[in-house]
Design a protein around this motif. Structure first.
Motif, short mmCIF file in Angstrom:
data_model
loop_
_atom_site.label_atom_id
_atom_site.label_comp_id
_atom_site.label_asym_id
_atom_site.label_seq_id
_atom_site.Cartn_x
_atom_site.Cartn_y
_atom_site.Cartn_z
N GLN A 368 0.83 -1.19 0.00
CA GLN A 368 0.00 0.00 0.00
C GLN A 368 0.88 1.25 0.00
N LEU A 369 0.35 2.32 -0.60
CA LEU A 369 1.01 3.61 -0.66
C LEU A 369 0.26 4.57 0.26
N SER A 370 1.01 5.32 1.06
CA SER A 370 0.38 6.23 2.02
C SER A 370 1.20 7.49 2.17
N ALA A 371 0.57 8.54 2.67
CA ALA A 371 1.22 9.82 2.96
C ALA A 371 1.29 9.99 4.47
N ASP A 383 -1.18 2.40 -7.06
CA ASP A 383 -0.16 1.38 -7.27
C ASP A 383 1.22 1.93 -6.92
N LYS A 384 2.18 1.00 -6.76
CA LYS A 384 3.55 1.40 -6.44
C LYS A 384 4.16 2.18 -7.60
N PHE A 401 3.75 15.34 -4.56
CA PHE A 401 4.43 14.12 -4.98
C PHE A 401 3.70 13.54 -6.19
N TYR A 402 4.48 13.14 -7.23
CA TYR A 402 3.92 12.64 -8.47
C TYR A 402 4.50 11.26 -8.79
N SER A 403 3.66 10.41 -9.41
CA SER A 403 4.15 9.16 -9.99
C SER A 403 4.54 9.45 -11.44
N ILE A 404 5.78 9.14 -11.79
CA ILE A 404 6.31 9.50 -13.12
C ILE A 404 6.34 8.25 -13.99
N THR A 405 5.54 8.25 -15.04
CA THR A 405 5.60 7.21 -16.08
C THR A 405 5.76 7.93 -17.41
N ASP A 406 4.80 7.75 -18.32
CA ASP A 406 4.82 8.55 -19.54
C ASP A 406 4.17 9.91 -19.30
#
Length: 445
Positions: A368-371, A383-384, A401-406
């Motif tokens: 799990q992802l949490s702040a 998701d991770k 905070f950002y998840s970086i993909t495309d």
């Protein structure tokens, strides 16, 4: 006198205070997982209302059934308290006034006998306690030496196995290359049957390259663990600026191309590096202070009063005005936290558990992802992320905070309630598995 000298040296080397109450240990117990010791009342109060908790020092999980009495430590604390009590008795002893009536001979003799018996009891107790401590130290020394020998053998076997696998993959690559070079020139035109062989060769080549890169990374970790003491120490820079921009020569840029980050953040990209004076001793820093990884052995860092006592690390750069952005590769770790913190964060303070630190956290076992902020958890139900971008806007007093993909996917935004300088901060969850975090090089547009 010799015993007193040995006792003084022992007190200088052993911490007899509980990390929870900062007092001498009371009924000390140790955790079977990480071997850290605490007062029994303190650790029971710490676990109150929770079936399973994390160690206050290293966050390794434990339950109340994992507590074991630390008799050797209890004996040492008891010895110290007896010494303090004896000094207090000597201080309180004062000569009688000159006008006092002298005691009779039989009364004085009885008092002297009582003092001798008390002194004899103290000496006997001290001797007993020192024998207990000596036995404990010798037992720990034997266990430690045995553990080191076993780890060295295991590391050597892993290195030999990895080298063998690498040689096998290289031989396969050489054979494929030799077979391709023997094909006639006419069979290499587009649309010919050899085109399919060429495509197959390219796919196989990519697979082999990926395998070689993975083996090289494993070999790097194993070598760093086994020969950490023999690696040259990287000296920290003489001074740290508030911001810095990484510059590469054209030759280096050609050999190591780095992708440009999104135009949304490119103008605020900063080049940050890990601080060798604020990293836990079981974390090793490599790749020009851009990569931090778990090490099975303590790293030979320079002594520093601000060095973390838990598996955390901060960056050298700090920010107090403007907008700033950096990215961290997280795919190589099953448990991590990425965030920002005040520069005065304590060496035992956990990221996201204090008033002046903010982070997002991924725990592998819980998936799990949490702040986290001020010890308050907010589940993100995402998701991770394989790469995390951090955007610090000091005018608006926010950190995102950002998840970086495309593309960039916003994970969470915190409101910051202080104007003090902020440092990028990181945490690696498990010291038992080889995990790493890597600061991704970002170019300004």
């Amino acid at each position: 006198m010799a015993a007193a000298v040995d006792l003084g040296r022992l007190l200088g080397a052993v911490d007899l205070s509980c990390a929870c109450c900062l007092q001498y240990f009371t009924e000390p117990v140790w955790l079977t997982g990480c071997s850290h010791s605490f007062c029994r009342p303190c650790i029971i109060e710490y676990c109150k209302g929770r079936q399973r908790a994390g160690c206050p020092l290293c966050r390794e999980g434990f339950e109340l059934k994992d507590l074991r009495p630390n008799r050797e430590l209890a004996a040492l604390v008891n010895l110290i308290r007896q010494e303090v009590k004896e000094e207090e008795l000597e201080t309180r002893h004062e000569p009688k006034p000159s006008g006092a009536v002298a005691c009779s001979d039989w009364s004085s003799a009885g008092r002297r006998r009582g003092e001798k018996e008390y002194t004899s009891q103290i000496k006997s107790q001290i001797t007993k306690d020192f024998c207990c401590m000596k036995e404990y130290v010798e037992r720990q020394e034997r266990n430690t030496l045995m553990f080191i020998e076993q780890e060295q053998k295991a590391a050597q076997e892993k290195i030999e196995e990895t080298i063998h696998q690498l040689c096998v993959e290289v031989n396969k690559l050489t054979d494929i290359k030799a077979q391709t070079s023997n094909l006639p020139e006419g069979h290499r035109y587009k649309g010919s049957p050899s085109t399919m062989n060429k495509n197959t060769f390219d796919e196989q080549l990519n697979v082999v390259k990926s395998a070689v890169e993975g083996l090289k990374r494993k070999l790097e970790i194993l070598l760093l663990e086994k020969y950490a003491q023999q690696f040259p120490r990287v000296q920290p820079p003489d001074c740290y600026q508030e911001t810095s921009v990484c510059s590469l020569s054209p030759e280096s840029a050609a050999k190591n191309p780095e992708p440009m980050i999104s135009s949304q953040f490119s103008q605020w990209a900063d080049d940050v590096t890990f601080d060798l004076t604020r990293v836990y001793k079981r974390l090793a820093i490599t790749a020009q202070n851009k990569k931090v990884m778990v090490s099975s052995y303590p790293t030979d860092y320079e002594p520093s009063p601000n060095r973390f006592c838990i598996s955390q690390v901060m960056c050298s750069q700090s920010f107090s005005t403007g907008c700033h952005y950096w990215e961290v590769i997280t795919k190589d770790s099953d448990g991590w936290a990425v965030g920002v913190a005040h520069g005065m964060i304590g060496k035992r303070d956990k990221l996201g558990r204090t008033e002046h630190s903010w982070c997002i956290e991924w725990l592998g076992p819980k998936k799990q992802l949490s702040a986290w902020h001020r010890d308050q958890e907010t589940l993100l139900h995402k998701d991770k992320p394989w790469k995390v971008g951090v955007f610090l806007e000091l005018q608006k007093k926010t950190v995102s905070f950002y998840s970086i993909t495309d593309k960039e996917v916003l994970l969470h935004t915190f409101k910051i309630n202080t104007s003090s300088p902020f440092y990028p901060a990181f945490w690696l969850y498990s010291l038992e598995r080889n995990g790493s975090l890597t600061i991704s090089h970002t170019n300004r547009r």
